[in-house]
Design a protein around this motif. Structure first.
Motif, short mmCIF file in Angstrom:
data_model
loop_
_atom_site.label_atom_id
_atom_site.label_comp_id
_atom_site.label_asym_id
_atom_site.label_seq_id
_atom_site.Cartn_x
_atom_site.Cartn_y
_atom_site.Cartn_z
N HIS A 184 -39.97 23.27 -22.59
CA HIS A 184 -39.06 24.01 -23.49
C HIS A 184 -38.25 23.18 -24.71
CE1 HIS A 184 -36.30 27.25 -24.01
NE2 HIS A 184 -35.29 26.79 -23.56
N THR A 185 -38.04 21.97 -24.08
CA THR A 185 -37.67 21.09 -25.15
C THR A 185 -38.01 19.56 -24.65
OG1 THR A 185 -35.36 20.26 -24.21
CG2 THR A 185 -35.26 22.36 -25.63
N LYS A 186 -38.07 18.66 -25.54
CA LYS A 186 -38.73 17.48 -25.29
C LYS A 186 -37.75 16.55 -24.24
CE LYS A 186 -40.53 16.63 -30.07
NZ LYS A 186 -41.79 16.62 -29.52
N GLY A 187 -36.62 16.69 -24.13
CA GLY A 187 -35.68 16.10 -23.21
C GLY A 187 -35.08 16.89 -22.14
N HIS A 188 -35.86 18.01 -21.82
CA HIS A 188 -35.01 18.94 -20.69
C HIS A 188 -34.99 18.27 -19.24
CE1 HIS A 188 -34.44 22.05 -17.94
NE2 HIS A 188 -34.50 23.18 -18.98
N GLY A 197 -30.22 20.75 -0.92
CA GLY A 197 -31.65 21.48 -0.94
C GLY A 197 -31.67 22.39 -2.06
N VAL A 198 -31.02 22.09 -3.37
CA VAL A 198 -31.19 22.85 -4.58
C VAL A 198 -31.43 22.01 -5.62
CG1 VAL A 198 -28.99 24.40 -3.62
CG2 VAL A 198 -28.78 22.48 -5.17
N THR A 199 -31.99 22.85 -6.70
CA THR A 199 -32.24 22.18 -8.14
C THR A 199 -31.74 23.19 -9.08
OG1 THR A 199 -34.52 21.39 -7.39
CG2 THR A 199 -34.20 21.56 -9.83
N PHE A 200 -30.64 22.48 -9.95
CA PHE A 200 -30.37 22.96 -11.10
C PHE A 200 -31.56 23.13 -12.20
CE2 PHE A 200 -26.83 21.15 -8.61
CZ PHE A 200 -25.89 22.35 -8.62
N THR A 201 -32.02 24.00 -12.44
CA THR A 201 -33.33 24.15 -13.36
C THR A 201 -33.25 24.29 -14.51
OG1 THR A 201 -33.71 26.46 -12.60
CG2 THR A 201 -34.71 25.00 -11.16
N GLY A 202 -32.10 24.67 -15.10
CA GLY A 202 -31.78 24.69 -16.51
C GLY A 202 -32.62 25.91 -17.13
N ASP A 203 -33.28 25.92 -17.88
CA ASP A 203 -34.32 26.86 -18.62
C ASP A 203 -35.70 26.37 -18.04
OD1 ASP A 203 -32.26 28.21 -19.70
OD2 ASP A 203 -32.96 27.81 -22.02
N HIS A 204 -35.80 25.48 -17.52
CA HIS A 204 -37.40 24.99 -17.10
C HIS A 204 -37.83 26.12 -16.09
CE1 HIS A 204 -40.78 22.33 -16.60
NE2 HIS A 204 -40.64 22.54 -15.15
N HIS A 246 -30.36 30.78 -16.38
CA HIS A 246 -30.28 32.20 -16.79
C HIS A 246 -30.60 33.13 -15.59
CE1 HIS A 246 -29.38 31.33 -20.91
NE2 HIS A 246 -30.47 30.07 -20.71
N GLY A 247 -29.94 34.10 -14.98
CA GLY A 247 -30.27 35.01 -13.82
C GLY A 247 -29.61 34.57 -12.57
N GLN A 248 -30.22 35.25 -11.63
CA GLN A 248 -29.54 35.15 -10.22
C GLN A 248 -30.04 33.85 -9.50
OE1 GLN A 248 -28.09 38.17 -9.39
NE2 GLN A 248 -27.29 37.53 -7.48
N VAL A 249 -29.21 33.51 -8.69
CA VAL A 249 -29.45 32.27 -8.02
C VAL A 249 -30.13 32.58 -6.85
CG1 VAL A 249 -27.28 31.19 -8.94
CG2 VAL A 249 -27.21 32.26 -6.63
N GLY A 250 -30.89 31.39 -6.32
CA GLY A 250 -31.67 31.66 -5.18
C GLY A 250 -33.13 31.82 -5.21
N GLY A 251 -33.81 31.72 -4.41
CA GLY A 251 -35.25 31.64 -4.31
C GLY A 251 -35.82 30.44 -4.43
N SER A 252 -36.99 30.26 -3.80
CA SER A 252 -37.91 29.03 -3.78
C SER A 252 -38.45 28.63 -5.36
CB SER A 252 -39.07 29.43 -3.08
OG SER A 252 -40.20 28.13 -3.49
N VAL A 253 -38.18 27.24 -5.49
CA VAL A 253 -38.67 26.66 -6.93
C VAL A 253 -39.90 26.74 -6.84
CG1 VAL A 253 -38.84 24.46 -8.16
CG2 VAL A 253 -36.44 25.37 -7.10
#
Length: 343
Positions: A184-188, A197-204, A246-253
């Motif tokens: 999405h960007t070079k350094g995302h 047990g969570v990941t802050f996924t940004g826009d990835h 962006h969007g609702q939290v939760g769900g499997s990465v």
């Protein structure tokens, strides 16, 4: 994981997990509607993951959200930004001016931020170059004019305090793992909190849309190839719950990553089919023959900005097909326009 209301953009400070809250900040005139700013409380105080877009009213919304959980704006010591786009970064320098918060940004974003500061406009120079390569000079010029009309404030794009590299990182005293997820960007970056047990996924990794590919500064390499490799790498780590920008939290990465990989497989197939059906086709002609957005809109119905995004994303898919040997560049015109045929 705390359940939430049906509209993820509802204002407020929403509990997400132990010591983690989510504050949606509005994004004016943007289809994404809002960005999730995550508030992390830990032994070293309060930090944010992503800062938000520095537009009128958002600082007050952030302050009110923090106050609702008895946190003062001046208690935010650090802001860890997933990537350089304005809805994620530009509130960071404002917080530093107001309360002294430190800004941390992925080291891979340095070329893009440097170029942006040198250009001193919102004009996406690399994207315009891809439009010309795709045979879309009219869209390039219209995009340039639109971008020049947007306000550009140098103070929104001040350098961060530190450049974050992959590896362990302290967020409010809580140990997380910063992972490079280019595309999405070079350094995302994404941030894994294995304790929660969570990941802050940004826009990835987003729950309902695929992030744009090819809208950035700092040079064009093979952004879709980078993105697909970054998705595959996420499947090599333990699954976590998704905390997206962006969007609702939760769900499997892992579940969402597999959906995104499948989506791009389908887009690559559709892109190749366009080239097969019309040998010698340009990137713009391929983009014009594909449906866009979840609503499968015609290319001609998109506004100028989204036509730019769509054409650049098409060029990214074509580059992957060329790298795989499925498509070749038949010719390049004196103006630099490429025409494609199947191998």
């Amino acid at each position: 994981m705390t359940s939430e209301g049906t509209d993820w953009t509802d204002l407020g400070c929403h509990p997400v997990a132990e010591g983690v809250h989510r504050i949606p900040l509005p994004m004016p005139q943007d289809g994404l509607r809002a960005i999730n700013v995550y508030v992390i409380e830990g032994p070293d105080g309060v930090s944010l993951i992503d800062a938000g877009w520095n537009v009128p009213g958002n600082l007050e919304i952030l302050r009110d959200g923090l106050r609702s959980v008895d946190v003062g704006l001046d208690e935010v010591t650090d802001v860890h930004v997933t990537h350089i786009h304005r809805d994620h970064y530009t509130m960071g320098p404002e917080l530093r001016r107001r309360v002294g918060s430190r800004i941390h940004l992925g080291g891979g974003e340095r070329p893009g931020l440097t170029e942006l500061r040198e250009l001193r406009t919102s004009v996406p120079a690399d994207s315009l170059a891809q439009l010309r390569r795709a045979g879309a000079p009219e869209i390039a010029e219209a995009s340039r004019v639109e971008a020049l009309a947007e306000p550009w404030l140098a103070e929104d794009w001040e350098l961060p305090d530190t450049w974050t590299e992959e590896g362990p990182v302290s967020v409010a005293g809580r140990t997380m793992e910063a992972r490079l997820t280019a595309g999405h960007t070079k350094g995302h970056l994404v941030f894994d909190d294995t304790a929660l047990g969570v990941t802050f996924t940004g826009d990835h990794v987003l729950p309902r849309i695929s992030p744009s590919i090819g809208f950035e500064l700092g040079g064009w390499d093979n952004p879709l190839s980078d993105y697909l490799a970054s998705l595959e790498a996420m499947l090599e780590r333990p699954d976590t719950l998704m905390l997206p920008a962006h969007g609702q939290v939760g769900g499997s990465v892992h579940g969402r990553v597999r959906e995104l990989l499948s989506h791009h497989d389908s887009r690559l197939d559709a892109t190749r089919a366009q080239v097969l059906a019309s040998p010698g086709v340009t990137g713009l002609q391929v983009a014009s023959g594909l449906p866009w957005t979840r609503r499968e809109r015609a290319f001609g119905s998109l506004d100028v900005f989204n036509q730019m995004i769509a054409t650049c994303e098409t060029m990214a898919h074509l580059d992957v097909l060329v790298a795989r040997g499925d498509v070749v560049v038949e010719e390049v015109s004196p103006a630099g326009v490429e025409r494609f045929v199947t191998a």
